[in-house]
Write a protein that holds these residues in place. Structure first.
Motif, short mmCIF file in Angstrom:
data_model
loop_
_atom_site.label_atom_id
_atom_site.label_comp_id
_atom_site.label_asym_id
_atom_site.label_seq_id
_atom_site.Cartn_x
_atom_site.Cartn_y
_atom_site.Cartn_z
N PRO A 185 0.77 -1.24 0.00
CA PRO A 185 0.00 0.00 0.00
C PRO A 185 0.80 1.29 0.00
CG PRO A 185 -0.99 -1.59 1.48
CD PRO A 185 0.30 -2.18 1.01
N GLY A 186 1.95 1.35 0.68
CA GLY A 186 2.68 2.61 0.74
C GLY A 186 4.11 2.41 1.17
N PRO A 187 4.90 3.49 1.16
CA PRO A 187 6.32 3.37 1.47
C PRO A 187 6.62 3.13 2.93
CG PRO A 187 5.73 5.66 1.11
CD PRO A 187 4.52 4.85 0.76
N GLY A 188 5.66 3.45 3.85
CA GLY A 188 5.94 3.28 5.26
C GLY A 188 6.92 4.32 5.76
N PRO A 189 7.50 4.09 6.93
CA PRO A 189 8.35 5.11 7.56
C PRO A 189 9.81 5.07 7.14
CG PRO A 189 8.07 3.26 9.04
CD PRO A 189 7.29 2.92 7.79
N LEU A 190 10.20 4.20 6.23
CA LEU A 190 11.61 4.09 5.86
C LEU A 190 12.22 5.40 5.36
CD1 LEU A 190 11.79 0.54 4.27
CD2 LEU A 190 13.19 1.37 6.16
N PRO A 191 11.58 6.13 4.44
CA PRO A 191 12.19 7.39 3.99
C PRO A 191 12.45 8.36 5.14
CG PRO A 191 10.43 6.73 2.50
CD PRO A 191 10.35 5.82 3.69
N ASP A 192 11.50 8.47 6.08
CA ASP A 192 11.69 9.36 7.22
C ASP A 192 12.85 8.89 8.09
OD1 ASP A 192 9.58 10.90 6.38
OD2 ASP A 192 8.12 9.91 7.67
N ALA A 193 12.94 7.58 8.31
CA ALA A 193 14.02 7.05 9.14
C ALA A 193 15.38 7.34 8.52
CB ALA A 193 13.83 5.54 9.33
N LEU A 194 15.47 7.24 7.21
CA LEU A 194 16.74 7.54 6.54
C LEU A 194 17.11 9.01 6.71
CD1 LEU A 194 16.25 5.59 3.20
CD2 LEU A 194 17.88 5.04 5.00
N GLY A 195 16.12 9.88 6.55
CA GLY A 195 16.39 11.31 6.65
C GLY A 195 16.81 11.75 8.03
N GLU A 196 16.39 11.00 9.05
CA GLU A 196 16.69 11.38 10.42
C GLU A 196 18.07 10.93 10.88
OE1 GLU A 196 13.58 9.51 12.51
OE2 GLU A 196 12.01 10.91 11.86
N ARG A 197 18.66 9.96 10.21
CA ARG A 197 19.85 9.32 10.76
C ARG A 197 21.16 10.05 10.47
NH1 ARG A 197 19.30 4.41 13.71
NH2 ARG A 197 21.56 4.58 13.71
N ARG A 198 21.45 10.29 9.19
CA ARG A 198 22.77 10.85 8.87
C ARG A 198 22.82 11.27 7.41
NH1 ARG A 198 26.33 5.42 9.53
NH2 ARG A 198 25.29 5.53 11.54
N ASP A 199 23.98 11.74 7.02
CA ASP A 199 24.22 12.11 5.62
C ASP A 199 24.66 10.86 4.86
OD1 ASP A 199 24.91 13.23 3.23
OD2 ASP A 199 26.71 14.25 3.97
N TRP A 200 23.92 10.52 3.82
CA TRP A 200 24.23 9.31 3.05
C TRP A 200 24.89 9.63 1.71
CZ3 TRP A 200 23.59 5.48 6.27
CH2 TRP A 200 22.57 5.54 7.23
N SER A 201 25.26 10.89 1.50
CA SER A 201 25.67 11.32 0.17
C SER A 201 26.95 10.66 -0.32
CB SER A 201 25.84 12.84 0.14
OG SER A 201 26.82 13.25 1.09
N GLU A 202 27.75 10.08 0.57
CA GLU A 202 28.98 9.41 0.15
C GLU A 202 28.85 7.89 0.15
OE1 GLU A 202 31.55 10.94 -1.15
OE2 GLU A 202 30.39 12.80 -0.91
N HIS A 203 27.62 7.39 0.23
CA HIS A 203 27.39 5.95 0.29
C HIS A 203 27.00 5.38 -1.08
CE1 HIS A 203 27.35 6.67 4.58
NE2 HIS A 203 27.14 5.39 4.85
#
Length: 419
Positions: A362-380
């Motif tokens: 049905p939907g994306p769930g909370p994963l996008p929010d959890a990613l945004g709250e944790r850290r900078d992923w730009s070098e991953h």
């Protein structure tokens, strides 16, 4: 009600089309690349963008696609009854799958290089169904009849030709894909050597094939159970290639009477299955950057396989972070295995995320929010697997946070053939 449904689907596709066109204009202000004819299979010129514009302009005449596709198959089986045995007894999933493919083609005709890769793979896969080039001619004939019937007085020769050009482009790509895979078996015979329940609706199957099954960590296979002949569904391998040749699959039971229900509820060790060729582009890349893996539901399976390969060739100092999304704690079906992974690999951090539709369609769930709250992923380097809605939302979050598109790996967002 029928009129509202038809209008809603047309409006949704049209809005998505305009959004994509606006994005192309932003990225390329002159719009030259979008409008320029592209090179199709065999070196022929096909103006996919032009046909996309024409088809979208009167898509309301033939949507929703369910009626169109019902008429298509009814005519084809009436005129060519010998084709009916190539299809499963229940046509519900087949019709839904074709509707998704129509939407995918129409929405992506402006980027034919992307479409070609998907269609060539699809053509190779169709060999296991016993499909030959002549069968596509029967399909084209049936589509033309169904389009005229569905559209009524609003139909035109120009519209029909645009649809048929799109179909012929797709068929040519699929035939090319089938021919390029001619040295590959259309399917492998396998035997279930292990069947373990990991919850009320999830089973882990271990399958050994009679011949070596060449695949890469992160890929998937289509599986057919003898309980449902001619019905194939996609399931990802949950392990990197092993010396004993055993494959592991995580299967969640969804639709009653489908392949997933047969594999979870009615399959046991010793049973036979057939596997289609390995497919998928989300494979581990050789890059020393830290790794981010994001899984929704049984999308965990291919990421476990990638972790297995990563463990064998990990660069010095390289770390990995695995986010696993599920609707609830009870839906985190592989908790013990995840705990063992964390204990075995000190360079791996595992974060369960529950709530919403993280592990369901049905939907994306909370994963996008959890990613945004944790850290900078730009070098991953990022790998994302799960329901298409979740994958799309996570991809958008990562792009917005500065992760380049070429470092976000997932399979094409065509609704997967699962049930």
């Amino acid at each position: 009600m029928k009129i509202n449904t038809r209008t809603d689907e047309y409006d949704r596709l049209l809005a998505r089309h305009h959004a994509m066109r606006l994005r192309r204009q932003i990225l390329s202000p002159e719009g030259a690349s979008a409008a320029r004819p592209a090179i199709g299979p065999g070196g022929t010129v096909y103006d996919g963008y032009g046909d996309q514009q024409l088809i979208m302009s009167r898509l309301d005449l033939v949507t929703p696609f369910d009626v169109l596709i019902e008429q298509l198959y009814a005519f084809m089986f009436q005129r060519r009854p010998y084709l009916r045995p190539l299809f499963p007894e229940s046509m519900e999933f087949q019709q839904d799958h074709l509707a998704r493919m129509f939407r995918y083609l129409i929405e992506n005709l402006h980027r034919l290089d992307h479409v070609l890769a998907v269609l060539r793979q699809l053509g190779g896969d169709h060999r296991k169904l016993g499909v030959w080039p002549a069968h596509y001619l029967a399909f084209e004939e049936a589509l033309a009849v169904a389009l005229r019937s569905r559209a009524g007085a609003g139909w035109s020769v120009e519209l029909e030709q645009a649809w048929l050009r799109m179909l012929r482009f797709a068929v040519k790509a699929m035939v090319d894909g089938a021919e390029s895979a001619i040295t590959e078996p259309p399917y492998w015979h396998g035997q279930v050597v292990g069947h373990e329940r990991r919850g009320p609706d999830v089973a882990v199957l271990r399958i050994r094939t009679g011949q070596p099954y060449p695949y890469r960590a992160g890929q998937y296979a289509t599986i057919e159970s003898p309980l449902l002949p001619h019905t194939w569904r996609q399931y990802s391998m949950a392990c990197a290639p092993r010396p004993d040749g055993v494959l592991e699959f995580h299967v969640r039971r969804t639709a009653a009477g489908g392949v997933s229900e047969a594999l979870v509820e009615r399959t046991r060790a010793g049973d036979a299955v057939r596997l289609g060729p390995p497919r998928g582009v989300m494979t581990a890349v050789d890059d020393p950057r830290d790794v981010l893996l994001v899984a929704g539901g049984t999308g965990l399976a291919p990421l476990k396989a990638i972790l297995g390969e990563l463990a064998e060739r990990r660069a010095r100092g390289q770390r990995a972070h695995l986010f696993v999304g599920a609707r609830s704690q009870a839906d985190l079906y592989d908790r013990e295995a995840l705990a063992r992974l964390s204990g075995r690999f000190p360079w791996l951090e595992v974060t369960p995320v529950t709530g919403g539709g993280a592990g369901s369609e049905p939907g994306p769930g909370p994963l996008p929010d959890a990613l945004g709250e944790r850290r900078d992923w730009s070098e991953h380097i990022a790998y994302v697997s799960g329901p298409p809605g979740m994958v799309g939302a996570v991809r958008a979050t990562l792009l917005a946070s500065g992760v380049p598109a070429d470092r976000i790996h997932h399979d094409p967002l065509v609704a997967a053939a699962r049930d």
